[in-house]
Design a protein around this motif. Structure first.
Motif: not given
Length: 358
Positions: A33-34, A36-38
């Motif tokens: 998830e992190l 994808r966010e970054r």
């Protein structure tokens, strides 16, 4: 005792961990998830189960250097305040769920600056995350941070200063980590001298990839209060055929001065510091009355938990609750906490918790 009963008391047993790396213990789903966010596209897979397996397989190389390469992915997604806060909070939650009542979790602030955070902002975000994780766990765990300087860089004095600055806000002490070969602890002597001048605790990774000479330098030159791993102290111990042992001067010094060894069995197998659980030196060191503590090192990378480390020791050496109480009390006694807090944990949490297992 049946396997189910063993698993039950292991799960319920109070545990203390002194050697656990924040960037080595993320939840696989959180990494994805992190990332994808970054916008980080370097992950080998975006399936959480497959990613967990990939980390374990990459770590099972028998090489410390190859083992350390896995952290490029976790550090890549730990570059913002929100990400650091989340990872720290989940770390505290996961440890508490595993029965850990006290944890010192280490990380290198200099590895989390790529998105513009300052060193102070990194520390503040992680400390806030730990406090949130403690809250979510209902106060069942106390977490303190150890700030790590990297052996191969020249920022250790700066990180030592950061440790002193934040030691009243959740930072318990200092550490150096990274590849031992070619990076002796005395290279960072200025950092250790600064910490001693300011009455600040520190531990040093030593005696994992390099032999007893690394431990000697960490203790006698640098002044380490504890040793991260330290299993190569066996280089200074001769075991005779009848089972008796002769300790060299360094091994005797470490034992007699109660310098704690932060032993991480599964990690030691992965990096080649030990061959298998059955022959791991932790049992020899315990029988010789060293101050031995049992630790995870990197829960994701090593595919382990404190409960799993307990189980490995049960399977290898037949340990029962009384031995794990020894390990847990030793860890709390060696913790970088004020004496009254250590006594409270032992008398009000650890001892009663083990009595309830009877």
């Amino acid at each position: 005792m049946s396997d189910n009963l063993v698993a039950d008391w292991i799960r319920r047993a109070p545990k203390a961990v002194l050697h656990d790396h924040l960037d080595g213990g993320l939840r696989p789903a959180t990494i994805i998830e992190l990332a994808r966010e970054r916008g980080y596209r370097g992950l080998p897979t975006e399936d959480p189960a497959e990613l967990a397996v990939w980390f374990r397989d990459a770590a099972n190389s028998g090489s410390l250097e190859r083992y350390l390469e896995t952290f490029a992915h976790t550090c890549a997604v730990m570059q913002t305040r929100d990400a650091l806060f989340r990872v720290a909070a989940e770390c505290a939650e996961d440890l508490a769920e595993d029965g850990v009542v006290y944890a010192e979790v280490r990380y290198a602030p200099e590895q989390h600056l790529e998105a513009g955070l300052t060193l102070d902002e990194v520390v503040e975000a992680v400390n806030a995350g730990f406090r949130e994780g403690e809250r979510r766990a209902g106060g069942r765990i106390t977490v303190r941070a150890l700030l790590t300087g990297m052996r191969h860089t020249d920022r250790s004095k700066e990180i030592a200063e950061l440790t002193v600055e934040h030691r009243d806000a959740g930072v318990a002490g200092f550490d150096i980590a990274g590849g031992e070969i070619g990076n002796p602890p005395a290279r960072h002597l200025a950092a250790f001298q600064y910490l001693k001048q300011h009455n600040c605790h520190f531990t040093i990774h030593a005696g994992e990839a390099v032999g007893a000479e690394s431990i000697h330098e960490a203790v006698q030159v640098c002044g380490a209060e504890r040793i991260g791993h330290g299993v190569r102290i066996t280089d200074d111990i001769v075991v005779h055929e009848d089972g008796t042992a002769r300790l060299g001067h360094l091994a005797s010094y470490i034992r007699d001065n109660r310098i704690a060894l932060e032993v991480c069995p599964t990690s030691n197998l992965q990096t080649g510091a030990a061959k298998d659980y059955d022959s791991h030196p932790i049992d020899l060191l315990r029988r010789l009355h060293f101050r031995v503590t049992l630790n995870t090192d990197n829960r994701l990378v090593s595919g382990t938990t404190m409960s799993q480390e307990f189980q490995h020791m049960v399977d290898a050496f037949g340990y029962g609750p009384e031995v794990f109480e020894e390990f847990t009390v030793a860890a709390v006694e060696a913790a970088f906490l004020p004496l009254p807090e250590r006594r409270r944990l032992i008398d009000e949490v650890v001892r009663p918790g083990y009595r309830s297992l009877a």
